[in-house]
Write an enzyme that holds these catalytic residues in place. Structure first.
Site, PDB file in Angstrom:
ATOM      1  N   ALA A 129       0.875  -1.174   0.000  1.00  0.00           N
ATOM      2  CA  ALA A 129       0.000   0.000   0.000  1.00  0.00           C
ATOM      3  C   ALA A 129       0.910   1.222   0.000  1.00  0.00           C
ATOM      4  O   ALA A 129       2.058   1.153   0.466  1.00  0.00           O
ATOM      5  CB  ALA A 129      -0.873  -0.012   1.240  1.00  0.00           C
ATOM      6  N   GLY A 182       0.412  -4.843   0.909  1.00  0.00           N
ATOM      7  CA  GLY A 182      -0.777  -4.852   0.051  1.00  0.00           C
ATOM      8  C   GLY A 182      -0.540  -5.548  -1.287  1.00  0.00           C
ATOM      9  O   GLY A 182      -1.491  -6.031  -1.910  1.00  0.00           O
ATOM     10  N   GLU A 199       4.305  -5.296   7.399  1.00  0.00           N
ATOM     11  CA  GLU A 199       3.565  -4.219   8.075  1.00  0.00           C
ATOM     12  C   GLU A 199       4.008  -3.972   9.511  1.00  0.00           C
ATOM     13  O   GLU A 199       4.038  -2.826   9.962  1.00  0.00           O
ATOM     14  CB  GLU A 199       2.055  -4.507   8.052  1.00  0.00           C
ATOM     15  N   GLU A 255      -0.939  -9.115  -0.508  1.00  0.00           N
ATOM     16  CA  GLU A 255      -2.376  -9.287  -0.222  1.00  0.00           C
ATOM     17  C   GLU A 255      -3.187  -9.285  -1.514  1.00  0.00           C
ATOM     18  O   GLU A 255      -4.144 -10.038  -1.665  1.00  0.00           O
ATOM     19  CB  GLU A 255      -2.850  -8.184   0.741  1.00  0.00           C
TER      20      GLU A 255
HETATM   21  N1  COA Z   1       4.610   3.059  -0.587  1.00  0.00           N
HETATM   22  C1  COA Z   1       5.020   4.212  -1.140  1.00  0.00           C
HETATM   23  N2  COA Z   1       6.130   4.316  -1.858  1.00  0.00           N
HETATM   24  C2  COA Z   1       6.867   3.213  -2.049  1.00  0.00           C
HETATM   25  C3  COA Z   1       6.501   1.970  -1.507  1.00  0.00           C
HETATM   26  C4  COA Z   1       5.305   1.916  -0.745  1.00  0.00           C
HETATM   27  N3  COA Z   1       4.872   0.791  -0.206  1.00  0.00           N
HETATM   28  N4  COA Z   1       7.432   1.062  -1.841  1.00  0.00           N
HETATM   29  C5  COA Z   1       8.344   1.708  -2.583  1.00  0.00           C
HETATM   30  N5  COA Z   1       8.011   3.011  -2.708  1.00  0.00           N
HETATM   31  C6  COA Z   1       8.726   4.069  -3.432  1.00  0.00           C
HETATM   32  C7  COA Z   1       9.922   4.575  -2.660  1.00  0.00           C
HETATM   33  O1  COA Z   1       9.532   5.519  -1.688  1.00  0.00           O
HETATM   34  C8  COA Z   1      10.752   5.149  -3.769  1.00  0.00           C
HETATM   35  O2  COA Z   1      10.209   6.393  -4.141  1.00  0.00           O
HETATM   36  P1  COA Z   1      11.168   7.684  -4.376  1.00  0.00           P
HETATM   37  O3  COA Z   1      12.089   7.267  -5.492  1.00  0.00           O
HETATM   38  O4  COA Z   1      10.220   8.781  -4.757  1.00  0.00           O
HETATM   39  O5  COA Z   1      11.882   7.891  -3.089  1.00  0.00           O
HETATM   40  C9  COA Z   1      10.493   4.198  -4.938  1.00  0.00           C
HETATM   41  O6  COA Z   1       9.264   3.535  -4.626  1.00  0.00           O
HETATM   42  C10 COA Z   1      11.574   3.165  -5.112  1.00  0.00           C
HETATM   43  O7  COA Z   1      11.723   2.456  -3.885  1.00  0.00           O
HETATM   44  P2  COA Z   1      13.137   2.294  -3.140  1.00  0.00           P
HETATM   45  O8  COA Z   1      12.854   2.061  -1.692  1.00  0.00           O
HETATM   46  O9  COA Z   1      14.048   3.398  -3.490  1.00  0.00           O
HETATM   47  O10 COA Z   1      13.647   0.945  -3.831  1.00  0.00           O
HETATM   48  P3  COA Z   1      14.670  -0.110  -3.220  1.00  0.00           P
HETATM   49  O11 COA Z   1      15.025  -1.023  -4.338  1.00  0.00           O
HETATM   50  O12 COA Z   1      15.744   0.548  -2.481  1.00  0.00           O
HETATM   51  O13 COA Z   1      13.805  -0.938  -2.136  1.00  0.00           O
HETATM   52  C11 COA Z   1      11.858  -2.105  -1.321  1.00  0.00           C
HETATM   53  C12 COA Z   1      12.742  -1.744  -2.543  1.00  0.00           C
HETATM   54  C13 COA Z   1      10.642  -2.824  -1.854  1.00  0.00           C
HETATM   55  C14 COA Z   1      12.651  -3.029  -0.393  1.00  0.00           C
HETATM   56  C15 COA Z   1      11.483  -0.815  -0.568  1.00  0.00           C
HETATM   57  O14 COA Z   1      10.936   0.113  -1.510  1.00  0.00           O
HETATM   58  C16 COA Z   1      10.456  -1.012   0.514  1.00  0.00           C
HETATM   59  O15 COA Z   1      10.774  -1.511   1.591  1.00  0.00           O
HETATM   60  N6  COA Z   1       9.207  -0.588   0.267  1.00  0.00           N
HETATM   61  C17 COA Z   1       8.139  -0.631   1.248  1.00  0.00           C
HETATM   62  C18 COA Z   1       7.654  -2.042   1.438  1.00  0.00           C
HETATM   63  C19 COA Z   1       6.592  -2.084   2.500  1.00  0.00           C
HETATM   64  O16 COA Z   1       6.828  -1.869   3.670  1.00  0.00           O
HETATM   65  N7  COA Z   1       5.384  -2.405   2.054  1.00  0.00           N
HETATM   66  C20 COA Z   1       4.271  -2.561   2.943  1.00  0.00           C
HETATM   67  C21 COA Z   1       3.481  -1.332   3.002  1.00  0.00           C
HETATM   68  S1  COA Z   1       2.097  -1.533   4.073  1.00  0.00           S
END
Ligand code: COA
Length: 260
Positions: A66, A112, A135, A115
């Site tokens: 999400a 999400g 989460e 999910e």
């Molecule tokens: N919500 C909003 N933005 C998200 C996102 C999310 N769940 N997951 C990734 N993004 C965005 C990042 O903020 C980043 O945006 P920016 O370039 O404007 O800063 C972009 O997507 C790229 O992500 P980034 O974190 O730079 O990539 P990465 O390869 O370093 O890491 C992940 C990849 C998936 C490990 C990392 O993005 C992450 O942990 N995301 C969140 C996962 C999460 O907790 N999901 C559950 C949400 S309830």
């Protein structure tokens, strides 16, 4: 229909929905959830569409969760609303959809995103896929059905571990857990989903809808799945597809189901 965050393509009975926010790793914001709902709704009663494939754009992510930026300052009420609305509009909607929905998990499927994949009727994954429900690392729990569907799919103990550790599993582990049905190379993922869709499309779409309802019945509170199966089974006998399927068998030819 024009969408900002998804792509909808149709080819030979297969509708492919691609979540298309690669710069945000296809994170599900409220617009994307609305668009997914509207795309599915537009397909629901179209008899010529037989199977739906949902995937993510780019090579990195199916859906990375999400959209955290959207709910970071929500109140308790807004939080529960977010979960309730999302579950109704998208996750339950997919689970109870009248046509098969296959998730083609092409990279990160987190929160999400996992999910969403779990709400689909089954999942295939590319070898680079990573799945998890992180989460609790954000101080929240899965809110789009994850605490219910993950234990249904992989068992309670494994689900507890995945949710408590907030860790990710890779595609092969997901395969061994039964979370995904097949793993393949990334460039072959959509082809594999299409192959499975083609196999499904040879069968009666009316019977498939009935099977989805019967299978889902067993996971619903207060519903007797065996009775639901009896009812759905009986109803099949009144369909044109049943008449065609049994007649074709007896005439030793391939069935040409009217989908009615
Ligand atoms: N919500 C909003 N933005 C998200 C996102 C999310 N769940 N997951 C990734 N993004 C965005 C990042 O903020 C980043 O945006 P920016 O370039 O404007 O800063 C972009 O997507 C790229 O992500 P980034 O974190 O730079 O990539 P990465 O390869 O370093 O890491 C992940 C990849 C998936 C490990 C990392 O993005 C992450 O942990 N995301 C969140 C996962 C999460 O907790 N999901 C559950 C949400 S309830």
């Amino acid at each position: 229909m024009i969408f900002d965050n998804i792509l909808l393509a149709e080819n030979s009975g297969i509708a492919t929905i691609t979540i298309n926010r690669p710069s945000k790793l296809n994170a599900l914001n409220s617009t994307t959830i609305d668009e997914l709902h509207n795309a599915l709704k537009s397909i629901k009663d179209r008899i010529e569409v037989k199977v739906i494939i949902i995937t993510g754009s780019g090579e990195k992510a199916f859906v990375a969760g999400a959209d955290i930026s959207e709910f970071a300052d929500y109140s308790i009420e807004e939080g529960s609303n977010l979960a309730a609305q999302g579950q109704k509009k998208l996750f339950d909607y997919i689970e109870n959809f009248n046509k098969p929905v296959i998730a083609a998990v092409n990279g990160f499927a987190l929160g999400g995103g996992l999910e969403l994949a779990m709400a689909c009727h089954f999942r295939v994954a590319s070898i680079n896929a990573k799945m998890g429900l992180p989460e609790v690392s954000l101080g929240v729990i899965p809110g789009y059905g994850g605490t219910q569907r993950l234990p249904q799919l992989i068992g309670k103990g494994r689900a507890m571990e995945m949710i408590m550790t907030a860790g990710m599993i890779d595609a092969n582990q997901a395969l061994s857990y039964g979370l995904v049905n097949h793993v393949t190379a990334q460039e072959e993922l959509v082809l594999l989903a299409e192959k499975l869709a083609s196999k499904i499309m040879r069968n009666s779409s009316v019977a498939i809808s009935a099977a989805i309802r019967a299978i889902n019945s067993g996971f619903k509170d207060g519903v007797n799945g065996y009775q639901a199966e009896i009812d759905e089974f009986g109803n099949c006998f009144g369909t044109e597809d049943f008449e065609e399927g049994t007649t074709a068998f007896l005439e030793k030819r391939k069935a040409d189901f009217p989908g009615k």
